[in-house]
Structure formats: C-alpha cells, structure tokens
Design a protein around this motif. Sequence first.
Motif, PDB file in Angstrom:
ATOM      1  N   HIS A  65       0.807  -1.224   0.000  1.00  0.00           N
ATOM      2  CA  HIS A  65       0.000   0.000   0.000  1.00  0.00           C
ATOM      3  C   HIS A  65       0.839   1.271   0.000  1.00  0.00           C
ATOM      4  O   HIS A  65       1.612   1.517   0.923  1.00  0.00           O
ATOM      5  CB  HIS A  65      -0.933   0.053   1.214  1.00  0.00           C
ATOM      6  CG  HIS A  65      -1.747   1.327   1.234  1.00  0.00           C
ATOM      7  ND1 HIS A  65      -2.585   1.657   0.202  1.00  0.00           N
ATOM      8  CD2 HIS A  65      -1.819   2.352   2.112  1.00  0.00           C
ATOM      9  CE1 HIS A  65      -3.152   2.827   0.444  1.00  0.00           C
ATOM     10  NE2 HIS A  65      -2.702   3.284   1.599  1.00  0.00           N
ATOM     11  N   HIS A  67       0.864   5.555  -2.067  1.00  0.00           N
ATOM     12  CA  HIS A  67       0.197   6.561  -2.920  1.00  0.00           C
ATOM     13  C   HIS A  67       1.296   7.320  -3.650  1.00  0.00           C
ATOM     14  O   HIS A  67       1.695   8.403  -3.231  1.00  0.00           O
ATOM     15  CB  HIS A  67      -0.589   7.579  -2.068  1.00  0.00           C
ATOM     16  CG  HIS A  67      -1.649   7.015  -1.183  1.00  0.00           C
ATOM     17  ND1 HIS A  67      -2.994   7.133  -1.461  1.00  0.00           N
ATOM     18  CD2 HIS A  67      -1.575   6.362  -0.004  1.00  0.00           C
ATOM     19  CE1 HIS A  67      -3.701   6.569  -0.485  1.00  0.00           C
ATOM     20  NE2 HIS A  67      -2.866   6.095   0.409  1.00  0.00           N
ATOM     21  N   HIS A 210      -9.464   1.679   2.169  1.00  0.00           N
ATOM     22  CA  HIS A 210      -8.939   2.103   3.465  1.00  0.00           C
ATOM     23  C   HIS A 210     -10.027   1.755   4.481  1.00  0.00           C
ATOM     24  O   HIS A 210     -11.168   2.198   4.334  1.00  0.00           O
ATOM     25  CB  HIS A 210      -8.697   3.613   3.489  1.00  0.00           C
ATOM     26  CG  HIS A 210      -7.525   4.045   2.655  1.00  0.00           C
ATOM     27  ND1 HIS A 210      -7.590   4.231   1.305  1.00  0.00           N
ATOM     28  CD2 HIS A 210      -6.239   4.330   3.017  1.00  0.00           C
ATOM     29  CE1 HIS A 210      -6.401   4.611   0.852  1.00  0.00           C
ATOM     30  NE2 HIS A 210      -5.561   4.677   1.859  1.00  0.00           N
ATOM     31  N   HIS A 265      -4.992  -0.910   6.441  1.00  0.00           N
ATOM     32  CA  HIS A 265      -4.895  -0.473   7.834  1.00  0.00           C
ATOM     33  C   HIS A 265      -5.527  -1.472   8.809  1.00  0.00           C
ATOM     34  O   HIS A 265      -4.844  -2.101   9.580  1.00  0.00           O
ATOM     35  CB  HIS A 265      -5.462   0.943   8.058  1.00  0.00           C
ATOM     36  CG  HIS A 265      -4.671   1.990   7.353  1.00  0.00           C
ATOM     37  ND1 HIS A 265      -3.370   2.272   7.679  1.00  0.00           N
ATOM     38  CD2 HIS A 265      -4.969   2.776   6.294  1.00  0.00           C
ATOM     39  CE1 HIS A 265      -2.899   3.215   6.864  1.00  0.00           C
ATOM     40  NE2 HIS A 265      -3.863   3.529   6.002  1.00  0.00           N
ATOM     41  N   ASP A 316       2.141   3.119   3.153  1.00  0.00           N
ATOM     42  CA  ASP A 316       1.296   4.296   3.014  1.00  0.00           C
ATOM     43  C   ASP A 316       2.114   5.403   2.331  1.00  0.00           C
ATOM     44  O   ASP A 316       3.189   5.142   1.805  1.00  0.00           O
ATOM     45  CB  ASP A 316       0.720   4.731   4.370  1.00  0.00           C
ATOM     46  CG  ASP A 316      -0.696   5.312   4.222  1.00  0.00           C
ATOM     47  OD1 ASP A 316      -1.092   5.646   3.083  1.00  0.00           O
ATOM     48  OD2 ASP A 316      -1.399   5.433   5.240  1.00  0.00           O
TER      49      ASP A 316
END
Length: 415
Positions: A65, A67, A210, A265, A316
Amino acid sequence: MPARRLSARWMLPMDGHVVEEGAVLIGADGRIVAVGPDASVPRPPDVPVERFDNALLLPGLINTHTHLELTGLVGSRPDADFAVWIRRVRTDKAARAADAFLEAAHRGIADCWATGVTTIADTGDSGAVIQALAEAGGSGIAYHEVFGPHPDQCEASLSGLRADVERLGRFTGSRVRLGVSPHAPYTVSGVLYVATAALARDADLPIAVHLAESRAETALLADGSGAFADAWRARSIPMPEPLGGTPVAWLESHGVLSDRTLCIHVVQADRTDILRLARAGAAVAHCPLSNGAHGHGDAPLAALLTAGLRVGLGTDSILSVGYLDLLAEARAARELADLDAGQALALCTSEAARALGLEGAIGALRPGHWGDCLVVRDVGVGRDTAEERVLASGPRDVLATFVGGRDVYRSRPLP
Ligand SMILES: [Zn+2]
C-alpha cells in the motif's frame, strides 16, 4: 531483454531455506529458469553472469500500500486531527498540475526500486501511477480511487469510475494491473460501495479499501459522531445507513468484502471483525509506521495472522511516513506481533504476494516466477541468521534491484 545469471554469498529464496552460495538464472522472457546452490544452476555460455560477494540475494520487496502520485508533496505532515489532515492532503493534491502527477509517479517508482521494492500496490485517482508503471516497465497494481459520500453523487461517481477504468485499461499488461478503490467509509456512500463492488466483480478487478483506520471513522459508523460526522453534517450529507456497527461490519453488509478485497490499515477491528474478514477471504495491507504517525493505535497484527488472513506490509504515503522504507515497516511489524525475522521478511515478500493474489508470479525465487530480485549488502557481524541481516539493513545497503531480470537500480560506490 538479455538473460542474466546472478549469484551471491547468501540467497534467501523465501521458501523456508537459506542457500549459502546461491544463484538464480533468469531467462530472456524475464522469468526465473533455475534457482538453487551456485554449483547446480546452469551457466549458459552466452548469458552474462554477475557475482555479489558480501551480499544477500532475495526476491524483490512488495509494498502492498502506497500513494505514489503524492511523491514530492510536502507540508502535510500527520496532524493530531486525522480528518483535518485528510482535508489538507485533498487541498494540496488539487493544487498540483495534472502533468506533475505523472512526473511524481515516475519519481516514486524510481524511489521504490532504490529501496529494493519491485512490486507496488498503489491507490490514487490521477491515473498517473498505472501510466508510469507501464512506461517504466514496472510491476504493480494501481487501484483507481472513487469518492462520493452523498448517495446522490453515486451515479456521477460511478460513471466517472467506469470511464477511468476504460481509459486506464490500455496501460495494463502482464506486470501491470488495474483495480478499483472506493476510498474509505468516510468518503464513500453505501450505495456507491455496493455499485463499485458490483463493477469489480463484473470486470474481474481487485478492490482496495482504506478500512477501520481512525477512531473518527469508527465513531461515524457507530453513532454518527466525531470529526467525519461533523464534516458530513456541515455538507448536508445524510449519515451512513445503518449506524451501530463497526467499519468492517458495515463494508461486509454492503458486499465489499471478498477474496478480491485488500483492506488497508484495519486498526479499529475487534475479534468479530477479524472473523468477518477471515470468512470473506479478504486480505490486509498492514501499515504500522503510518498507523503510529497518525496516532491511530496498533493494528491487531498477531490476531490477523492467527486467524489465517493474508497480510502484507505497506508504507502508506510519504505524507504519512516521510520516507518509504518497507524493511523499517517489517521491523515495526516484528516488534508489534513478536514475529521472528523470517516471518517479518515474509510480510514484504512471499506473504505480501499472497495478499495481492500474486503468489504464483512473485514473492519468492522459484522457477517460473518473475526475475524480481534484490541484492543487499551483508551488514552481518553479530547477527546470526540471513533473515536477521536482511532485516537489519537499510535503504543505503541496497546494491542492486532487478525487475523481470532487468536492472532498474544500482547503488553508487560509497565515497
Ligand atoms: Zn493510504
């Protein structure tokens, strides 16, 4: 692409064994032909060989995960109030020029390779990361985000998502996949969740959500209280239906949880939630350093693993953790769930591949798998197992990274 033969003093195929003097032969198609003790792996005369003396050779790491379209953004460090922070990130993103996202995605992929990460599961809404993965010859899944907290937005959000899926499909290939990501329970209505899950089933796309991250998300779904609920009321958005459950239960009731779902998460989850996730066959992207930076608390990692859930590690975004360092996440996970070094390393290799449904292609050095490899300097001394030594290494110890046999990163010699 030329074939390639790599060998190193130590090799960790991530199949439960460590090989002293190990080698891997990668074919011209980018896939592993043979792997094992150096003496047993063929040496075709026309194939270039490379030997790493004081080093460990292992599968490239898998970040479940991140971004990457946010690469290079600064000034939105984690705030005490998660809802305020999320709003600030949205504002900073909106201020970024469209072509800057593609440049950021390319830089983000190069940064990943420099830390030994060869497969990236990314969420974003610019479409830049899947394009950059395709252009750079990378490996990953780009989950395209969809938003819309008001039920009245559902049709518009969905038709936008359909158009994006159509548009981005041209970037997919044997190493680059497209998925969808209904962002989070505090940005997506129940009807949009139902519709997106149906689209994913029909189009055979994986989903990332998420989920159960902040206490404010839990409060929104429990009784319509907290910062997200306040923000919704201010915008005349009706409260989620039905109230009274947990985030995991809420997504289950909207048909989002299945074996194609990656839950990111999963901090605010009780025993019943974990059973729900296990029953659905959903996977988890565990991001310990981000959870800590935002003050969400610790995810129940040991319980997730005990329940048999597929779990991989994620960093993240840089806005949450500052710097993407998957081995630092592995060290944090190890401490959190009292894992041994091999278990912690598996969470960013073989187990991460399982979490993404890619265990037949990556995550271990095995004939037929892609030739994704990482070579790290042996930081050795005083640490007995090879797994311990990999785990103790840092980004500066990465000597070389290969994606499908192609070298995508080389360290510069230390001054
Ligand atoms: Zn995230």
